[in-house]
Design an enzyme around this catalytic site. Structure first.
Site, short mmCIF file in Angstrom:
data_model
loop_
_atom_site.label_atom_id
_atom_site.label_comp_id
_atom_site.label_asym_id
_atom_site.label_seq_id
_atom_site.Cartn_x
_atom_site.Cartn_y
_atom_site.Cartn_z
N CYS A 149 -5.84 -9.45 -3.21
CA CYS A 149 -5.28 -8.19 -2.70
C CYS A 149 -5.87 -7.05 -3.52
CB CYS A 149 -3.77 -8.23 -2.86
SG CYS A 149 -2.93 -6.67 -2.47
N GLY B 156 0.78 -1.24 0.00
CA GLY B 156 0.00 0.00 0.00
C GLY B 156 0.81 1.28 0.00
N CYS C 291 -9.43 -3.77 1.63
CA CYS C 291 -8.11 -4.39 1.73
C CYS C 291 -8.38 -5.74 2.35
CB CYS C 291 -7.20 -3.55 2.63
SG CYS C 291 -5.66 -4.40 3.09
N THR C 292 -7.80 -6.79 1.76
CA THR C 292 -8.15 -8.13 2.24
C THR C 292 -7.68 -8.38 3.67
OG1 THR C 292 -6.19 -8.99 1.09
CG2 THR C 292 -8.33 -9.18 -0.04
N1 DGL Z 1 -3.96 -7.06 1.40
C1 DGL Z 1 -3.67 -5.94 0.56
C2 DGL Z 1 -4.93 -5.34 -0.04
O1 DGL Z 1 -5.93 -6.02 -0.15
C3 DGL Z 1 -2.76 -4.84 0.98
C4 DGL Z 1 -1.82 -4.89 2.10
C5 DGL Z 1 -0.53 -4.19 1.80
O2 DGL Z 1 -0.44 -2.94 1.95
O3 DGL Z 1 0.39 -4.88 1.39
O4 DGL Z 1 -4.94 -4.21 -0.44
#
Ligand code: DGL
Length: 264
Positions: free
Chosen positions: A75, A44, A189-190
């Site tokens: 993600c 992010g 965000c997951t």
């Molecule tokens: N899990 C990720 C998403 O769905 C982001 C997490 C990160 O910043 O790496 O956006």
């Protein structure tokens, strides 16, 4: 199709396990390889160019090595930036994870929705398009909550979530102009559904939470309809970077039917 060919779920960290959990409900027998790019976490705070190059490069190599029947970019950050590019280079079906604005727009009664995502996700044109397409006439308040990514990673490793981190997101969101009648949150965000209880406690009972995990799982099941599954062992959890990046996740992985973490 080889019946032990896996579904490859990919995220920067453990957030995509929220998609995995939903997928297990609809396809309990499907072999899964979950890949966490811990060496690249967090996405992010990176630039579009960094994320696109990293995700396309890794998914190309992972697809060659694991021959998945389908790739899911679990993600929002990677999907809103690199989904088109990844689809262009891979020959397998690719399912993305994009902010659940459509279901949130159908659910809100007041028309005011908070979209909580990473810094990179909330600035994407992809999100502008989703807003224009599905939330016309609604009020979408976008807020970056990078600290929730680390909090979710820590929680899954058995660590305590600092309530100040959750309170900060709530305070910043409710202070935004027009937030008075906020009634719905998009967890864009997951990682964030892993903090669902903490968010519910901070925001109170009147605020609904919406995320895309169940919809993505249904989409994958639909694309794989009629295919045979025969796993040749437990599901695999693969990490980039040093293997000790996965230290502390043992219980969370075992509870989900994964073998011990492996290095990519
Ligand atoms: N899990 C990720 C998403 O769905 C982001 C997490 C990160 O910043 O790496 O956006």
């Amino acid at each position: 199709m080889n019946p032990d060919s896996p579904i490859l779920l990919f995220d920067s960290g453990v957030g995509g396990l929220t998609v995995y959990d939903a997928l297990r409900k609809v396809l309990p027998d499907a072999p899964v390889i979950y890949a966490a790019d811990l060496a690249g976490l967090p996405y992010g705070t990176k630039t579009e160019a960094q994320i696109a190059a990293r995700v396309a490069g890794l998914l190309g190599r992972m697809t060659e090595r694991f021959s998945p029947r389908l790739v899911c970019i679990a993600c929002n950050t990677a999907s809103t930036i690199a989904l088109g590019m990844v689809r262009d280079v891979l020959e397998v079906p690719v399912v993305g994870t994009v902010p659940a604005i459509k279901p949130a727009a159908a659910l809100t009664k007041t028309g005011t929705i908070g979209l909580v995502g990473t810094e990179a996700t909330i600035r994407q044109a992809y999100v502008d398009d989703l807003e224009a397409q599905f939330a016309g006439g609604k009020h979408l308040l976008r807020i970056a909550a990078p600290a929730l990514v680390g909090a979710a990673e820590a929680k899954l490793r058995g660590e305590r979530v600092n309530p100040a981190v959750i309170a900060d997101v709530r305070d910043r969101l409710v202070a935004m102009p027009g937030a008075d009648d906020l009634d719905t949150l998009v967890l864009a965000c997951t990682h964030f559904p892993l903090l669902s209880e903490e968010l519910a406690a901070a925001f109170g009972p009147g605020i609904a939470q919406v995320d895309g995990a169940a919809g993505i799982a249904r989409r994958i099941a639909h694309l794989l309809e009629g295919q045979r599954f025969a796993a040749s062992g437990p599901n695999r959890f693969i990490v980039t970077g040093p293997l000790n990046g996965a230290a502390g996740l043992e219980a969370a992985l075992a509870a989900r039917g994964f073998g011990p973490a492996e290095a990519f």
